[in-house]
Design a protein around this motif. Structure first.
Motif, PDB file in Angstrom:
ATOM      1  N   THR A 251     -14.062 -19.166   0.359  1.00  0.00           N
ATOM      2  CA  THR A 251     -13.255 -19.121   1.598  1.00  0.00           C
ATOM      3  C   THR A 251     -11.766 -19.243   1.259  1.00  0.00           C
ATOM      4  O   THR A 251     -10.926 -18.587   1.866  1.00  0.00           O
ATOM      5  N   ASN A 252     -11.471 -20.066   0.272  1.00  0.00           N
ATOM      6  CA  ASN A 252     -10.085 -20.235  -0.156  1.00  0.00           C
ATOM      7  C   ASN A 252      -9.530 -18.938  -0.761  1.00  0.00           C
ATOM      8  O   ASN A 252      -8.399 -18.546  -0.486  1.00  0.00           O
ATOM      9  N   ILE A 253     -10.358 -18.283  -1.574  1.00  0.00           N
ATOM     10  CA  ILE A 253      -9.947 -16.995  -2.168  1.00  0.00           C
ATOM     11  C   ILE A 253      -9.633 -16.004  -1.043  1.00  0.00           C
ATOM     12  O   ILE A 253      -8.586 -15.361  -1.023  1.00  0.00           O
ATOM     13  N   LEU A 254     -10.554 -15.896  -0.086  1.00  0.00           N
ATOM     14  CA  LEU A 254     -10.389 -14.911   0.991  1.00  0.00           C
ATOM     15  C   LEU A 254      -9.162 -15.216   1.854  1.00  0.00           C
ATOM     16  O   LEU A 254      -8.481 -14.309   2.320  1.00  0.00           O
ATOM     17  N   ALA A 255      -8.902 -16.501   2.035  1.00  0.00           N
ATOM     18  CA  ALA A 255      -7.748 -16.899   2.853  1.00  0.00           C
ATOM     19  C   ALA A 255      -6.439 -16.566   2.153  1.00  0.00           C
ATOM     20  O   ALA A 255      -5.435 -16.259   2.803  1.00  0.00           O
ATOM     21  N   LYS A 256      -6.465 -16.624   0.830  1.00  0.00           N
ATOM     22  CA  LYS A 256      -5.192 -16.464   0.106  1.00  0.00           C
ATOM     23  C   LYS A 256      -4.948 -15.045  -0.429  1.00  0.00           C
ATOM     24  O   LYS A 256      -3.895 -14.794  -1.019  1.00  0.00           O
ATOM     25  N   LEU A 257      -5.877 -14.170  -0.202  1.00  0.00           N
ATOM     26  CA  LEU A 257      -5.638 -12.770  -0.600  1.00  0.00           C
ATOM     27  C   LEU A 257      -4.607 -12.164   0.329  1.00  0.00           C
ATOM     28  O   LEU A 257      -4.580 -12.474   1.532  1.00  0.00           O
ATOM     29  N   ASP A 258      -3.788 -11.312  -0.206  1.00  0.00           N
ATOM     30  CA  ASP A 258      -2.813 -10.635   0.629  1.00  0.00           C
ATOM     31  C   ASP A 258      -3.547  -9.629   1.531  1.00  0.00           C
ATOM     32  O   ASP A 258      -4.557  -9.059   1.124  1.00  0.00           O
ATOM     33  N   LYS A 259      -3.021  -9.444   2.722  1.00  0.00           N
ATOM     34  CA  LYS A 259      -3.640  -8.475   3.653  1.00  0.00           C
ATOM     35  C   LYS A 259      -3.723  -7.076   3.040  1.00  0.00           C
ATOM     36  O   LYS A 259      -4.556  -6.271   3.393  1.00  0.00           O
ATOM     37  N   SER A 260      -2.804  -6.819   2.116  1.00  0.00           N
ATOM     38  CA  SER A 260      -2.780  -5.477   1.515  1.00  0.00           C
ATOM     39  C   SER A 260      -3.634  -5.400   0.241  1.00  0.00           C
ATOM     40  O   SER A 260      -3.543  -4.422  -0.500  1.00  0.00           O
ATOM     41  N   PHE A 261      -4.450  -6.410   0.007  1.00  0.00           N
ATOM     42  CA  PHE A 261      -5.327  -6.405  -1.185  1.00  0.00           C
ATOM     43  C   PHE A 261      -6.132  -5.097  -1.181  1.00  0.00           C
ATOM     44  O   PHE A 261      -6.821  -4.783  -0.203  1.00  0.00           O
ATOM     45  N   SER A 262      -6.034  -4.355  -2.275  1.00  0.00           N
ATOM     46  CA  SER A 262      -6.513  -2.967  -2.180  1.00  0.00           C
ATOM     47  C   SER A 262      -7.809  -2.688  -2.923  1.00  0.00           C
ATOM     48  O   SER A 262      -8.247  -1.547  -3.003  1.00  0.00           O
ATOM     49  N   TYR A 263      -8.428  -3.709  -3.492  1.00  0.00           N
ATOM     50  CA  TYR A 263      -9.669  -3.471  -4.240  1.00  0.00           C
ATOM     51  C   TYR A 263     -10.889  -3.870  -3.411  1.00  0.00           C
ATOM     52  O   TYR A 263     -10.831  -4.810  -2.634  1.00  0.00           O
ATOM     53  N   PRO A 264     -11.998  -3.193  -3.639  1.00  0.00           N
ATOM     54  CA  PRO A 264     -13.212  -3.674  -2.978  1.00  0.00           C
ATOM     55  C   PRO A 264     -13.703  -4.941  -3.666  1.00  0.00           C
ATOM     56  O   PRO A 264     -13.580  -5.070  -4.891  1.00  0.00           O
TER      57      PRO A 264
END
Lengths: 276, 185
Positions: B17-30
């Motif tokens: 959950t922490n990883i998902l919260a801190k990813l940038d909205k523009s994270f471009s990899y699946p």
């Protein structure tokens, strides 16, 4: 999984060719990725170090191919898998069958007895079994022989009972559907007597009958190629009665099949559909 | 295109959950998540992951086409395979390491489909699932990361991987997040 074993694309094609030669079976109908994993798993279980060993076995022993084909099939997992789906069927589909004099139900490409046993128990619980005619079909005689036995291993019985408890608190009804034989539980012959077992290939053959009220085809097309899945589902659609019901696994979709099938969703979460 | 594949079990949920919260909205990899979960609880997990996630999270259906920047969570009681055709396949095969979904299955399929174009991350967990799959990824040229056993809430899973393969990195959860954030650069 003892260690990672990966079959190369070249070796995969060699196995397909050997199966075609020895078993006269073309695996083109199946999803290559999962099929390759089944081959890898089989080799691991048998302790074969290379694809050459597997192919040699196929070529040397004419009985081996049957064993191989039987072992690479993916069985079903447990009875009352996805209890919500069975509840939905009982609540919203079975009442529609009250006026029917005969209920025709088909489980195509059965690969274990869990779905069939679940259906039989459910029909009995809803007093519908008496007027039901249930087809269980598979391309494998060996699978049908297993299914006819109706024997359940203790571990599977435990998991299935847990599922059933989510479905109904009347566990006595569930346990009374079985009798004990050695270390196994066996489904009552009274329930199994309602089943017609047929060797049948759902992709290549015409349906064994027509006018089905219900077809349960859950998690079987996961292992088909896209084109075989389309062929199979369109055939199943055609042999359903108008107003008949169709169930697929909750991880599946009918996406891409809209052109020749006009299924209407009855339950989007449980993947139950109706033919208009 | 890189593919990010994460496996975890007991103790991994807060990290994911922490990883998902801190990813940038523009994270471009699946990104693909294979997390051990109760087979009888179908709803709630993906919704919980979505709560704080800055990127879309889905439970895929069989043959789901993969979209860059989306996160895919292996559904309950199905194995999740990643294929070369950029789709996800589901299966009801036997449990592996008492698990369905099994991390070994997802990691093994990533090794075969993506080769070096993949990052495999194994987090906290209470059994050895994922170790063999992570080794297969490493052998196929992927970058592999194991959560530091000192930090892991349950260290059995990271330890099992460290026993059979040498990861590129042994990271704490904040180092994993920082690594993923830098990927987009």
């Amino acid at each position: 999984m003892e260690d990672s074993l990966m079959i190369s694309e070249e070796d995969f094609l060699k196995i397909l060719s050997a199966v075609r030669t020895v078993g006269d079976i073309d695996f083109i109908d199946y999803e290559p990725y999962l099929l390759c994993h089944r081959f890898e798993r089989f080799m691991q279980m048998q302790g074969y170090a290379s694809v050459a060993v597997l192919i040699d076995k196929m070529m040397q022993d004419k009985n081996f191919i049957d064993f191989f084909l039987y072992k690479i099939q993916v069985g079903t997992t447990e009875m009352f898998r996805d209890p919500q789906m069975w509840l939905e069927l009982q609540k919203n589909v079975f009442p529609k069958f009250s006026g029917e004099s005969v209920l025709k139900i088909w489980l195509p490409d059965v690969c274990g007895d869990d779905e069939l046993n679940t259906l039989l128990i459910l029909l009995e619980k809803n007093n519908l079994l008496v007027k039901s005619m249930i087809y269980a079909t598979s391309y494998s005689e060996r699978v049908l022989d297993d299914v006819k036995m109706g024997t359940i291993e203790p571990k599977k019985m435990e998991v299935s009972l847990d599922n059933y408890k989510q479905f109904s608190s009347d566990t006595e009804f569930f346990t009374n559907c079985f009798f004990k034989s050695d270390r196994f539980q066996c489904l009552s012959p009274k329930l199994l007597d309602k089943v017609i077992y047929l060797k049948h290939n759902v992709i290549h053959e015409e349906p064994p009958d027509n006018g089905f009220n219900l077809i349960i085809f859950r998690n079987r097309a996961l292992y088909y190629s896209m084109s075989s899945r389309k062929t199979a589902v369109e055939k199943l659609y055609r042999c359903l009665l108008p107003g008949g019901y169709f169930a697929i696994g909750i991880g599946e979709t009918l996406r891409g099949l809209e052109q020749n099938t006009k299924f209407v969703p009855i339950s989007k979460t449980e993947n139950i559909f109706k033919k208009p | 295109m890189l593919n990010i594949v994460i496996g975890g079990s007991a103790g991994s949920f807060p990290i994911v959950t922490n990883i998902l919260a801190k990813l940038d909205k523009s994270f471009s990899y699946p990104m693909f998540l294979c997390l051990h979960r109760l087979k009888s609880v179908r709803t709630g997990f993906v919704e919980a992951l979505r709560l704080k996630s800055s990127v879309p999270v889905f439970e895929p259906h069989d043959r789901e086409p993969v979209i860059n920047g989306h996160v895919y969570l292996a559904p309950a009681n199905y194995h999740m395979y990643l294929t070369k055709g950029n789709t996800i396949s589901l299966s009801t095969e036997e449990v592996v390491n008492h698990s369905r979904p099994s991390i070994d299955i997802t990691f093994g399929s990533a090794a075969k489909s993506f080769g070096s174009k993949c990052v495999g991350i194994l987090l906290s967990g209470a059994n050895k699932d994922g170790a063999i799959g992570l080794k297969a990824m490493k052998d196929s040229g992927a970058t592999i990361i194991v959560q530091s056993p000192q930090e892991a809430q349950v260290k059995t899973m990271p330890m099992a991987a460290l026993k059979i393969t040498e990861p590129d990195f042994v990271f704490t959860s904040s180092q994993i997040i920082s690594y993923l954030q830098k990927l987009k650069e």
